[in-house]
Write an enzyme that holds these catalytic residues in place. Structure first.
Site, PDB file in Angstrom:
ATOM      1  N   ASP A  11      43.261  31.651  46.319  1.00 23.53           N
ATOM      2  CA  ASP A  11      43.497  33.077  46.437  1.00 23.53           C
ATOM      3  C   ASP A  11      42.326  33.812  45.783  1.00 23.53           C
ATOM      4  OD1 ASP A  11      44.996  35.498  46.832  1.00 23.53           O
ATOM      5  OD2 ASP A  11      45.623  35.391  44.739  1.00 23.53           O
ATOM      6  N   ASP A  13      42.275  37.648  44.499  1.00 28.26           N
ATOM      7  CA  ASP A  13      42.678  38.517  43.390  1.00 28.26           C
ATOM      8  C   ASP A  13      43.654  37.790  42.470  1.00 28.26           C
ATOM      9  OD1 ASP A  13      41.168  40.720  44.423  1.00 28.26           O
ATOM     10  OD2 ASP A  13      42.738  41.005  45.917  1.00 28.26           O
TER      11      ASP A  13
END
Length: 174
Positions: A11, A13
């Protein structure tokens, strides 16, 4: 299809950078402590580095696709400068949850697309994220190893490993 490669699906953020909510400008982008070490470790072990990220700020009008592309270019340039390599692939969903698209995590389609394009063996790979939707995307795609970055352990029946920091994740990835 031959699936000989292994991958670290990650991922953006909350994993690559500190999550400040809808980060779209390089001035707001700060690398997460330990991310360079994690990426270097996994690259040394032969993992493909594949970004899997929800970016609903695009369709919500918080920032443009061009903003996202420019920040992604900055991310790649920064990794190349710091580590001598960058991410092998970037896969993103621009849709808000209410759009009910086929690509937004926790749906597995971005991971499956990346796996197909890079000939990835999901049983030899890892998904790392900081949200339940990241972990569920990994599980839904049949990624064998799922690592959740959290300061607040979740009670869950799922088979993901909860880590307090990125350094702890390094210890799990062999």
């Amino acid at each position: 299809m031959i699936t000989t490669n292994k991958a670290l699906f990650l991922d953006r953020d909350g994993i690559i950078n500190i999550d400040r909510g809808y980060v779209s400008q390089k001035e707001d982008f700060e690398f997460q402590k330990g991310i360079f070490e994690l990426l270097k470790h996994t690259k040394t072990l032969g993992y493909k580095l594949l970004l899997i990220t929800n970016q609903s700020g695009i369709n919500r009008g918080y920032y443009t696709l061009k903003d996202f592309e420019q920040l992604t270019e900055y991310l790649q340039e920064s990794l190349l400068k710091e580590l001598g390599f960058n991410l092998d692939g970037i896969y993103f969903c621009r849709h808000a949850p209410e759009e009910n698209c086929a690509c937004r995590k926790p749906k597995p389609s971005l991971i499956l697309q990346a796996a197909k394009e890079h000939q990835i063996c999901l049983e030899r790979s890892f998904m790392i994220g900081d949200k339940e939707s990241d972990m569920l995307a990994g599980l839904n795609a049949k990624v064998k190893n799922n690592l959740l970055l959290t300061q607040n352990p979740l009670k869950t029946p799922h088979s993901w490993i909860q880590c307090k920091n990125l350094k702890e994740m390094i210890d799990w990835i062999k």
